[in-house]
Design an enzyme around this catalytic site. Sequence first.
Site, mmCIF file in Angstrom:
data_model
loop_
_atom_site.group_PDB
_atom_site.id
_atom_site.type_symbol
_atom_site.label_atom_id
_atom_site.label_comp_id
_atom_site.label_asym_id
_atom_site.label_seq_id
_atom_site.Cartn_x
_atom_site.Cartn_y
_atom_site.Cartn_z
ATOM 1 N N ASN A 8 -35.031 56.132 6.270
ATOM 2 C CA ASN A 8 -33.974 55.402 6.829
ATOM 3 C C ASN A 8 -33.943 55.216 8.583
ATOM 4 O OD1 ASN A 8 -32.637 53.446 7.932
ATOM 5 N ND2 ASN A 8 -30.633 54.295 7.140
ATOM 6 N N TRP A 9 -35.242 54.888 8.859
ATOM 7 C CA TRP A 9 -34.829 55.060 10.500
ATOM 8 C C TRP A 9 -34.148 54.504 11.575
ATOM 9 C CZ3 TRP A 9 -40.921 54.834 13.559
ATOM 10 C CH2 TRP A 9 -41.954 55.910 12.577
ATOM 11 N N LYS A 10 -33.157 53.095 10.862
ATOM 12 C CA LYS A 10 -32.224 52.256 11.097
ATOM 13 C C LYS A 10 -32.597 51.859 12.402
ATOM 14 C CE LYS A 10 -28.536 55.952 9.857
ATOM 15 N NZ LYS A 10 -27.697 56.904 10.065
ATOM 16 N N HIS A 91 -25.765 49.267 3.118
ATOM 17 C CA HIS A 91 -25.378 50.261 3.444
ATOM 18 C C HIS A 91 -23.997 50.618 4.424
ATOM 19 C CE1 HIS A 91 -25.998 53.715 6.701
ATOM 20 N NE2 HIS A 91 -27.122 54.289 6.144
ATOM 21 N N GLU A 93 -23.582 51.479 7.415
ATOM 22 C CA GLU A 93 -23.506 50.769 8.394
ATOM 23 C C GLU A 93 -23.349 49.136 8.762
ATOM 24 O OE1 GLU A 93 -26.633 53.632 9.850
ATOM 25 O OE2 GLU A 93 -25.360 54.960 9.753
ATOM 26 N N GLU A 158 -23.989 57.281 -0.939
ATOM 27 C CA GLU A 158 -24.302 58.282 0.534
ATOM 28 C C GLU A 158 -22.712 58.538 1.277
ATOM 29 O OE1 GLU A 158 -28.129 57.305 2.726
ATOM 30 O OE2 GLU A 158 -26.544 55.515 3.120
ATOM 31 N N GLY A 164 -24.795 61.175 9.430
ATOM 32 C CA GLY A 164 -25.712 61.758 11.078
ATOM 33 C C GLY A 164 -24.243 62.160 11.822
ATOM 34 N N SER A 203 -26.883 63.518 6.436
ATOM 35 C CA SER A 203 -27.566 65.121 6.315
ATOM 36 C C SER A 203 -28.306 65.135 5.940
ATOM 37 C CB SER A 203 -26.469 65.583 6.923
ATOM 38 O OG SER A 203 -24.945 65.098 7.959
ATOM 39 N N GLY A 224 -31.670 60.299 6.931
ATOM 40 C CA GLY A 224 -31.652 59.211 8.767
ATOM 41 C C GLY A 224 -32.515 59.568 9.095
ATOM 42 N N GLY A 225 -31.476 60.546 10.404
ATOM 43 C CA GLY A 225 -32.310 60.548 11.444
ATOM 44 C C GLY A 225 -32.721 62.296 11.354
HETATM 45 C C1 PEP Z 1 -28.417 57.585 6.306
HETATM 46 O O1 PEP Z 1 -28.710 56.433 7.434
HETATM 47 O O2 PEP Z 1 -28.759 56.790 5.540
HETATM 48 C C2 PEP Z 1 -28.358 58.984 6.254
HETATM 49 C C3 PEP Z 1 -28.049 59.418 4.993
HETATM 50 O O3 PEP Z 1 -28.853 59.211 7.462
HETATM 51 P P1 PEP Z 1 -28.755 60.544 8.083
HETATM 52 O O4 PEP Z 1 -29.787 61.389 7.384
HETATM 53 O O5 PEP Z 1 -28.984 60.797 9.544
HETATM 54 O O6 PEP Z 1 -27.008 61.468 7.952
#
Ligand code: PEP
Length: 243
Positions: A8-10, A91, A93, A158, A164, A203, A224-225
């Site tokens: 997920n590049w957001k 999600h 967010e 999640e 994050g 994470s 994500g990141g």
């Molecule tokens: C996400 O936003 O779906 C996510 C899991 O982010 P991160 O891996 O950065 O925690």
Amino acid sequence: MRRIIAGNWKMNGAPGTVTAYAEALRAAPEAAALIVCPPFPLLPGFAAALAGSPVGLGAQDCHASAAGAHTGDVSAVLLKEIGASHVILGHSERRADHGESNAVVNGKVSAALAASLIPIVCVGETEAQRDSGEAEDVVRTQLTHSLPAGFAGIVAYEPIWAIGTGKTPSEADVAAMHGAIRAALVTQFPASGAAITILYGGSVKPSNAASLLGLPDVGGALVGGASLNAADFLAIAAAAPND
Ligand code: PEP
């Protein structure tokens, strides 16, 4: 089980990064199924760059309607037409930034399924809800109300406090939650619930991927990141067991 590793590049990335990233993903281990979910404007570039590769392409949202007066929104039908195979929905967010309720998510999931997209539906608790012992109830309620009848897609657990932040739940907590989600899915969808893939997200990075991906009922990861860097994303995929 072939683990699904979705990135997920957001709201990150730029057109100039697409070709090299897509090329790097061609080296993905066959043991894992990769999906990359960039921002909307990068989808056509990715569709072209990934042509002929097994890597899936996902959007990060869609509207519940197929077309119409919805300024700024994008339909599942259009996403399918431009080459998307998946769409992340619900999600945390989007639930937080855009006030998306379970009912709103449910409508979007139905639209995705009608357009032959595979929805990746996110659920998860806040830190306060976990601390007060409500985590499993919160997630069960999200599943009940976010997933429509006939759901055929992927669920991503999640925990919001792990996204994050570099924090992850203990392996025991991830296993317990995935077990609770599995039980809820089997109750909600008796014919198909046992086979629905449940991803863990929050994470995930190369150093913790092997242990998280080896837990019972963890069918892959939503990343994500760490997905922004192709080498890290591939290292996570390489850590996936194929059992
Ligand atoms: C996400 O936003 O779906 C996510 C899991 O982010 P991160 O891996 O950065 O925690």
